[in-house]
Scaffold this active site. Structure first.
Site, mmCIF file in Angstrom:
data_model
loop_
_atom_site.group_PDB
_atom_site.id
_atom_site.type_symbol
_atom_site.label_atom_id
_atom_site.label_comp_id
_atom_site.label_asym_id
_atom_site.label_seq_id
_atom_site.Cartn_x
_atom_site.Cartn_y
_atom_site.Cartn_z
ATOM 1 N NE ARG A 128 65.388 -1.323 7.674
ATOM 2 C CZ ARG A 128 66.659 -1.247 7.282
ATOM 3 N NH1 ARG A 128 67.586 -0.842 8.130
ATOM 4 N NH2 ARG A 128 66.989 -1.596 6.053
ATOM 5 C CB SER A 184 66.778 -4.975 7.249
ATOM 6 O OG SER A 184 67.883 -5.380 8.042
ATOM 7 C CB SER A 185 70.103 -9.036 5.490
ATOM 8 O OG SER A 185 69.816 -8.973 4.117
ATOM 9 C CB THR A 222 74.950 -3.826 11.336
ATOM 10 O OG1 THR A 222 74.466 -3.266 10.112
ATOM 11 C CG2 THR A 222 73.771 -4.302 12.153
ATOM 12 N N GLY A 256 75.540 -6.626 6.893
ATOM 13 C CA GLY A 256 74.763 -6.203 5.736
ATOM 14 C C GLY A 256 74.019 -7.359 5.094
ATOM 15 C CG ASP A 258 69.456 -0.920 3.697
ATOM 16 O OD1 ASP A 258 70.493 -0.971 3.019
ATOM 17 O OD2 ASP A 258 69.419 -1.234 4.905
#
Length: 593
Positions: A121, A477-478, A413, A500, A453
């Site tokens: 990340r 994040s998811s 993504t 997302g 984010d």
């Protein structure tokens, strides 16, 4: 994390065999004419699953799937194939991911029976909380007058750019798990970048409809004609700058990006657009290997990413709530199931907003959030007849008083699922945040805008937001790369999705259909989407029957109809074969041998 140790801790489970019944078709790579239109919310056909007894690769683009297959046919393993596919995705799917962004990855070592969770990340620059006109106590999203900026004011600026982490993470993982030489994994992407690839329908439409990318001179020259029109479907697109960048990384590793002239060029481009990123920030980046978050769901063992991704905890919480409400034993399309699935989502996202963030900065009550007693208590709040409305977070221990996160997480993504000939597996979800990220292009690739984010507000009612920006911190994040193991500890499924903030719902709904409903993989990834993120209940535009919508409204749901363009990529063990299924909403393909 070693799987047999996890089973020892949870006790012996009875053996189970899960039988999926569907027709297995011969391997076929979909042509562009067979690929679903990019943003179709209705009318798409279920894409036939693909079977293979050796390996299986499922990616978001045919070129990337072919690259993964090329590496696997050479004797490379799942990680090698995933890395090769990722470089190709950077080229052919620049709106979604790439070396200017980050990602999360699960790796399964079939010999050691070990799950590794890799965190690539992005991180906030050291100076991100002290941009011009701000003080260190303010959020990065303040205007010069001190007022809070809107999301769109930060979106396509240098202020949104975090330190990229994908290349460093994949290099570190390759040192640990790779088989082929690092350099060999770049050849498919370099070849395509130099010789060119055909612009896909999805890429064309996203280029056409994006009003911000044209403002970057380098991106405009690459993706648009002289008259400003987007490159057409089928037009050959070459990216020699990216080819040169990839050659450098192939030869020198992540240092080619994180040090020297490349890092200086990135920092300069970000500074010119108002950001605080420096070459020193880029050089200081370090990926992390973390413990996967794992838990039981009925007779299955599910593993996902830990914080700073909320994906693993969120999926396990949602599945645990459904199990305790008995919703998962019902037809996934039935009103009772859909209602309870949405109610469970409210509870999950309430906890997510309050408690989840980078664990290096915030005390995350991970064990408490997955405690069976806590899930039982939360499940009692779900009424089968009536919606609870906005859910409050549960009462859990935390390091300090926290307030709820307000960060939007956008769906630009991608996801790769791969199983190799010896049973090793990779689930890799990567991103540059919104479509085309910050719209800042350097050396043939786009930089992320992942700092959006973070919560735009650092405090709420005098309490710090857990997911507020702090120097060196990783935003929440998811992303939810996921492994499923059967009761004997055998790998059963590999999956994940872009989407997302909706990713948790996408993955959990697919798991319920697969594990409880006995649905074949192709149908499971094609289900109409429904879900709730502790607000309106979101239903996929044009695909959810009006009778179901009316029943949800009768039970108190405020509905929001949206195009929900997931990109679920699923691999499932069926007997002695692997079956790959792709989401018809995007352009993915599966290939196995």
């Amino acid at each position: 994390m070693i799987l047999h140790d996890m089973f020892d801790r949870t006790g012996s489970l009875r053996a189970a065999r899960f039988l999926l019944v569907f027709a297995v078709l011969a391997r076929a790579i979909a042509s562009w004419a067979q690929v679903a239109q990019p943003e179709a919310a209705s009318g798409f056909a279920v894409r036939a699953a693909v079977a293979g007894k050796g390996f299986m690769a499922v990616t978001a683009n045919p070129y990337a799937t072919d690259a993964a297959a090329e590496i696997l046919q050479l004797g490379g393993n799942a990680l090698d194939a995933a890395i090769a596919a990722q470089w190709v995705l950077n080229l052919v799917e620049p709106q979604s991911s790439g070396i200017g962004g980050g990602g999360f990855m699960l790796h399964w070592d079939a010999t050691r029976r070990e799950v590794a969770a890799w965190d690539g990340r992005e991180t906030a620059p050291r100076g991100a909380s002290a941009l011009p006109g701000e003080t260190a106590s303010h959020s990065f999203a303040r205007r010069p007058d001190g007022s809070l900026a809107k999301y769109h004011e930060v979106l396509a600026t240098g202020r949104a750019v975090g330190v990229p982490g994908l290349v460093a993470m994949l290099e570190a993982a390759h040192r640990r798990h790779g088989k082929l030489k690092w350099e060999r994994l770049f050849r498919p992407a370099i070849r395509l970048a130099e010789n060119g690839f055909a612009v896909s329908p999805r890429l064309h439409l996203l280029l056409r409809d994006d009003s911000l990318l044209r403002r970057d001179a380098a991106a405009r020259a690459l993706y648009y004609r002289e008259d400003g029109q987007a490159r057409q479907v089928g037009e050959t697109l070459r990216n020699p700058d990216l080819a040169a960048t990839l050659r450098g990384i192939a030869a020198a590793g992540a240092d080619a990006l994180h040090r020297g002239e490349a890092a200086n060029r990135i920092a300069t481009a970000v500074k010119q657009r108002g950001g605080a990123l420096t070459a020193a920030d880029i050089g200081d980046y370090r990926p992390k290997q973390r413990d996967a978050v794992c838990g039981l769901y009925r007779r299955w063992h599910i593993c996902g990413m830990p914080p700073p991704s909320s994906g693993g905890i969120g999926v396990l919480q949602l599945m645990g709530l459904l199990e305790r409400s008995d919703a998962a034993t019902r037809d996934p399309a039935a009103p009772d199931h859909v209602h309870l699935f949405a109610e469970a989502g409210r509870l999950v996202y309430a906890d997510r907003a309050r408690y989840l963030a980078d664990p290096d900065f915030v005390a995350v009550p991970q064990r408490a959030m997955l405690d069976p007693g806590y899930l039982e208590q939360r499940a009692r709040l779900m009424d089968s007849r009536r919606s609870m409305g906005i859910a409050a977070p549960g009462k859990l221990p935390a390091g300090h008083a926290q307030a709820d996160d307000d960060a939007p997480e956008l769906p630009a993504t991608t996801h790769v699922s791969i199983v190799d000939q010896t049973g090793n597996a990779v689930a890799l979800t990567s991103s540059i945040e919104s479509a085309f990220g910050s719209r800042i292009q350097v050396d043939g690739f786009l930089l992320n805008n992942q700092l959006t984010d973070f919560s735009l507000a650092s405090e709420q009612d005098g309490r710090p937001v857990a997911n507020r920006l702090e120097p060196g911190k990783r935003p929440l994040s998811s992303m939810a790369p996921t492994f499923v193991f059967d009761a004997d500890g055998r790998l059963h499924a590999v999956l994940g999705s872009p989407g997302g903030g909706r990713i948790i719902n996408y993955v959990a709904r697919t798991l319920v259909a697969l594990l409880d409903g006995g649905m074949d993989p192709a149908m499971a990834v094609s289900l109409p989407h429904v879900g709730n993120r502790n607000g309106a209940t979101e239903i996929e535009r044009g695909r959810v029957p009006e009778t179901l919508a009316q029943e949800l409204e009768r039970r108190g749901h405020a509905l929001q109809r949206s195009d929900m363009t997931s990109g679920l990529h699923l691999i499932v063990r069926v007997g002695d074969a692997w079956v790959g299924a792709v989401d018809p909403r995007r352009e993915g393909t599966a290939r196995g041998e």
